[in-house]
Each structure stands twice: as C-alpha cells, then as structure tokens.
Design a protein around this motif. Sequence first.
Motif, PDB file in Angstrom:
ATOM      1  N   GLN A 240       0.811  -1.212   0.000  1.00 53.81           N
ATOM      2  CA  GLN A 240       0.000   0.000   0.000  1.00 53.81           C
ATOM      3  C   GLN A 240       0.851   1.272   0.000  1.00 53.81           C
ATOM      4  OE1 GLN A 240      -2.414  -0.751   3.538  1.00 53.81           O
ATOM      5  NE2 GLN A 240      -4.059  -1.586   2.280  1.00 53.81           N
ATOM      6  N   SER A 241       2.104   1.151  -0.390  1.00 53.75           N
ATOM      7  CA  SER A 241       3.010   2.294  -0.306  1.00 53.75           C
ATOM      8  C   SER A 241       2.678   3.385  -1.322  1.00 53.75           C
ATOM      9  CB  SER A 241       4.458   1.838  -0.514  1.00 53.75           C
ATOM     10  OG  SER A 241       4.727   1.627  -1.883  1.00 53.75           O
ATOM     11  N   PHE A 242       3.171   4.566  -1.050  1.00 49.61           N
ATOM     12  CA  PHE A 242       2.987   5.728  -1.913  1.00 49.61           C
ATOM     13  C   PHE A 242       3.540   5.474  -3.315  1.00 49.61           C
ATOM     14  CE2 PHE A 242       5.159   9.806  -3.236  1.00 49.61           C
ATOM     15  CZ  PHE A 242       4.014  10.439  -3.714  1.00 49.61           C
ATOM     16  N   LEU A 243       4.749   4.908  -3.396  1.00 49.91           N
ATOM     17  CA  LEU A 243       5.375   4.713  -4.704  1.00 49.91           C
ATOM     18  C   LEU A 243       4.768   3.552  -5.478  1.00 49.91           C
ATOM     19  CD1 LEU A 243       9.124   5.521  -3.961  1.00 49.91           C
ATOM     20  CD2 LEU A 243       7.405   6.952  -5.081  1.00 49.91           C
ATOM     21  N   HIS A 244       4.222   2.555  -4.787  1.00 52.52           N
ATOM     22  CA  HIS A 244       3.524   1.492  -5.519  1.00 52.52           C
ATOM     23  C   HIS A 244       2.291   2.058  -6.217  1.00 52.52           C
ATOM     24  CE1 HIS A 244       1.231  -2.594  -5.531  1.00 52.52           C
ATOM     25  NE2 HIS A 244       1.776  -2.336  -6.706  1.00 52.52           N
ATOM     26  N   ARG A 245       1.611   2.966  -5.566  1.00 51.28           N
ATOM     27  CA  ARG A 245       0.431   3.594  -6.170  1.00 51.28           C
ATOM     28  C   ARG A 245       0.811   4.401  -7.411  1.00 51.28           C
ATOM     29  NH1 ARG A 245      -3.983   3.480  -2.599  1.00 51.28           N
ATOM     30  NH2 ARG A 245      -3.418   2.815  -0.496  1.00 51.28           N
ATOM     31  N   ILE A 246       2.025   4.953  -7.424  1.00 55.97           N
ATOM     32  CA  ILE A 246       2.471   5.761  -8.559  1.00 55.97           C
ATOM     33  C   ILE A 246       3.001   4.885  -9.704  1.00 55.97           C
ATOM     34  CG2 ILE A 246       4.221   7.426  -9.329  1.00 55.97           C
ATOM     35  CD1 ILE A 246       3.980   8.787  -6.622  1.00 55.97           C
ATOM     36  N   THR A 284       4.599   1.481   9.041  1.00 53.78           N
ATOM     37  CA  THR A 284       5.355   1.604   7.796  1.00 53.78           C
ATOM     38  C   THR A 284       6.417   2.680   7.977  1.00 53.78           C
ATOM     39  OG1 THR A 284       4.049   3.320   6.676  1.00 53.78           O
ATOM     40  CG2 THR A 284       3.246   1.041   6.533  1.00 53.78           C
ATOM     41  N   ILE A 285       7.499   2.556   7.208  1.00 53.37           N
ATOM     42  CA  ILE A 285       8.603   3.506   7.297  1.00 53.37           C
ATOM     43  C   ILE A 285       8.985   3.988   5.893  1.00 53.37           C
ATOM     44  CG2 ILE A 285       9.501   2.537   9.440  1.00 53.37           C
ATOM     45  CD1 ILE A 285      11.656   1.096   7.780  1.00 53.37           C
ATOM     46  N   THR A 286       9.685   5.109   5.848  1.00 55.87           N
ATOM     47  CA  THR A 286      10.059   5.730   4.569  1.00 55.87           C
ATOM     48  C   THR A 286      11.558   5.610   4.297  1.00 55.87           C
ATOM     49  OG1 THR A 286      10.395   7.912   5.578  1.00 55.87           O
ATOM     50  CG2 THR A 286       8.169   7.373   4.839  1.00 55.87           C
ATOM     51  N   PHE A 324      11.354  13.165   0.682  1.00 54.32           N
ATOM     52  CA  PHE A 324      10.802  14.191   1.566  1.00 54.32           C
ATOM     53  C   PHE A 324       9.279  14.237   1.452  1.00 54.32           C
ATOM     54  CE2 PHE A 324       9.269  18.577   2.087  1.00 54.32           C
ATOM     55  CZ  PHE A 324       9.583  18.763   3.430  1.00 54.32           C
ATOM     56  N   ILE A 325       8.773  14.172   0.217  1.00 54.09           N
ATOM     57  CA  ILE A 325       7.320  14.193   0.008  1.00 54.09           C
ATOM     58  C   ILE A 325       6.658  13.010   0.689  1.00 54.09           C
ATOM     59  CG2 ILE A 325       5.507  13.943  -1.745  1.00 54.09           C
ATOM     60  CD1 ILE A 325       7.286  15.592  -3.624  1.00 54.09           C
ATOM     61  N   GLU A 326       7.258  11.827   0.544  1.00 58.35           N
ATOM     62  CA  GLU A 326       6.668  10.652   1.186  1.00 58.35           C
ATOM     63  C   GLU A 326       6.678  10.791   2.710  1.00 58.35           C
ATOM     64  OE1 GLU A 326       7.780   5.988   1.485  1.00 58.35           O
ATOM     65  OE2 GLU A 326       7.170   6.689  -0.511  1.00 58.35           O
ATOM     66  N   SER A 327       7.730  11.386   3.250  1.00 62.26           N
ATOM     67  CA  SER A 327       7.789  11.615   4.698  1.00 62.26           C
ATOM     68  C   SER A 327       6.661  12.536   5.162  1.00 62.26           C
ATOM     69  CB  SER A 327       9.143  12.218   5.084  1.00 62.26           C
ATOM     70  OG  SER A 327      10.200  11.340   4.794  1.00 62.26           O
ATOM     71  N   GLY A 337       4.261   4.344   3.819  1.00 62.51           N
ATOM     72  CA  GLY A 337       5.690   4.077   3.725  1.00 62.51           C
ATOM     73  C   GLY A 337       6.014   2.902   2.813  1.00 62.51           C
ATOM     74  N   GLU A 338       7.229   2.864   2.302  1.00 58.40           N
ATOM     75  CA  GLU A 338       7.632   1.819   1.351  1.00 58.40           C
ATOM     76  C   GLU A 338       7.823   0.455   2.011  1.00 58.40           C
ATOM     77  OE1 GLU A 338       7.655   2.310  -2.002  1.00 58.40           O
ATOM     78  OE2 GLU A 338       6.785   4.184  -1.265  1.00 58.40           O
TER      79      GLU A 338
END
Length: 347
Positions: A240-246, A284-286, A324-327, A337-338
């Motif tokens: 469910q991470s930010f970058l997986h969505r992108i 989750t962590i970044t 930084f954006i993900e944080s 988090g990734e």
Amino acid sequence: MQNLQKITTSTKPKCMVCGTEGGLKYANLNDRLFGVAGEWSLKNCLNSECNLLWLDPSPDEATIHFAYENYYTHHYEPGISTFLSRLYAAAISGYLDICYGYRVKKTRYPKLLLGALFFLQKSRRDAADFRVMWQKFSSNKNKLLEIGCGNGDALVRMQSLGWEVTGIDFDPKAAETARKRGVNVFTGALQEQNFISNSFDVITLSHLIEHVHNPLQLIENCYDLLNSQGRVVILTPNSQSFLHRIFKRDWKALEPPRHLHIFNSNNLAQLAKKAGFKTMTVKTITRDAKGIFMGSMSLKRNQKYDPTVKVSLSIKISALIIQFIESVIHVFNRKAGEELVLIAIKE
C-alpha cells in the motif's frame, strides 16, 4: 539469462492468509533486475480486508534457487571512507546513543549533537532505527537470530554492539560470504536446523518473508524459538506504499519471481496472530523511498534496473524530493511508507 526450464511452477489460486480467491493484478511481469527468464502474474486477494498480493503460478521450492544465481547477497564490498561518510556514521552513532542506549565511548557530545539532527528527518530516523532493528541496548549479551542474513551486514553490526548473533540463509554463497566476515551462520531452511525452543531473545527477518513459500509456518517457527517476552522483527515491502500507487507494475519492490508475497499492515498482522502472537506493533517507514524511487524510475524508463549503473544527478535530486514528500504524506497516512515493520512479542 537463466534457463526457464530450470524453474518449475505451481498454481496458487487462493490467498494463503484468508483463503479468498485472487483476481489478476498484473500480467506478463519480467525479472528486470537479475535476468531470470519467463513471465509472471501477480494476483490480488479479493477480500478487501486482506488484499494480499502473490505470484500465481509461483516457483516451486525445489527450483526457486535458480532465481538467485546472480543475487546481490553473494558479495560484500567495504564502503569507501570519506569525510561525509564518517560524519554520517558519527551522527548515527549519536542517535543510537540517545534513542537506544548504545553508548558512544569517544567524542561523545559532538556525536550526540549530530545524532539529535536525525530527529529532524523521518527517513533518516527510520534508517538509523533499522540499523539496530528497533532493539535497545542490554548489558546482558542477548541472543539474536537473523533469518535470511545474506552477506552478514546486520550480524556484523549487531555483534559489534554487544549481541550474541547467529544467522541462517538458504543461499550457500551468501552464507559463506557472511562466515568469512566472522559471524556464525548456518545454511538451509530454518526447520532444517537443530535450534532449541525458547533459545533466542530476538529474531529478525529483514526482507525475507516475501521470499518464503509458507510465511505462516516461518512465523510459527519463530514463535517457538523465542524466549518468553522475546521479539520477532519483520521488515518487508508494503503493497500500500505511496510509490507502488504511482509506479504500479514498475514498482521496484515487486521483484518477480523472487518476491512470492507482498504484504500490507492488515494481512501481516493477521499472520502474526495466527502464529500465536498477541502483542504486536505494525507500522510503515520511509527509509528506502529514495532507493525505491530510483529503481522504479529505471524500470519505467529503461525496462531494467542495474544498481551498479551511475544514476544521473537529476534523478538523485528527484529521489531526495520524493523521499521528503513521502515523509510528509506519512504524517497524514501512516500506511504510505515503502516498508512494513512488524514487532511482535511472545507472551
């Protein structure tokens, strides 16, 4: 390229966590990191409270080792010492002193000041926490087992901090690399070893559980090996991470065919409960957002990723901005988090 005939497969139509049928998430995935031949499909659990991702068909246990013939854990290269690397190491040392009690013996106060700066940036805090797997210093020489220890980086580090360490890895080349660095490492699967029940204070699995055919059995084995109040720490990619969505199918952490299951906070916690753990923290962590971004960008643009290839300055700057954006996003969405971190205690 490896010979595809070496890797045999089996169908996995249902979710191994909740038993629900899976729908197709991504088709025709390739190994664009280490060149294992073939195409792979990723299923998505249709239970909205689970949403596990898994490979179907999946490589069989008897032949999956062929997917690791060129894997990165076979090698160890000492880092080059520079002024910046020494400054960074001093900052981590100070942070671990402040937060975890790993006492800095020399030039303590400058390092403590540098360590305090880590509190200002979440990704750097996560990276420092990861170095000790969220474990505080103990004057007792506690016993730590790392399953999937690779080339022994974490074991060497924890041994230097006072832990009595043992490692295990199914990859003979990786295990031999670790032994040459002076740590005690066994080769094979956990169930093949003669470890005694209730014999470890901490068991760590860093980016291992996604490679395992039967994660529930693995966590059950960890439960058996832990002392009362012992802790298992699991680190794994977060679906469910930010970058997986992108990036979707270009997300570096998918890594077929080695990553058999991709978890989220709900289904990972459910597995730990099934294994007997009642007290746990899942977050989750970044920490690795920068690296995941660079790898994913390479997969999207070049259809392959080679970590030895020099990355352009523009991509490095973009990666820092994304981290930084993900944080910032993580402040409002704790599941973005990734990486997932599960810390469970045996009562």
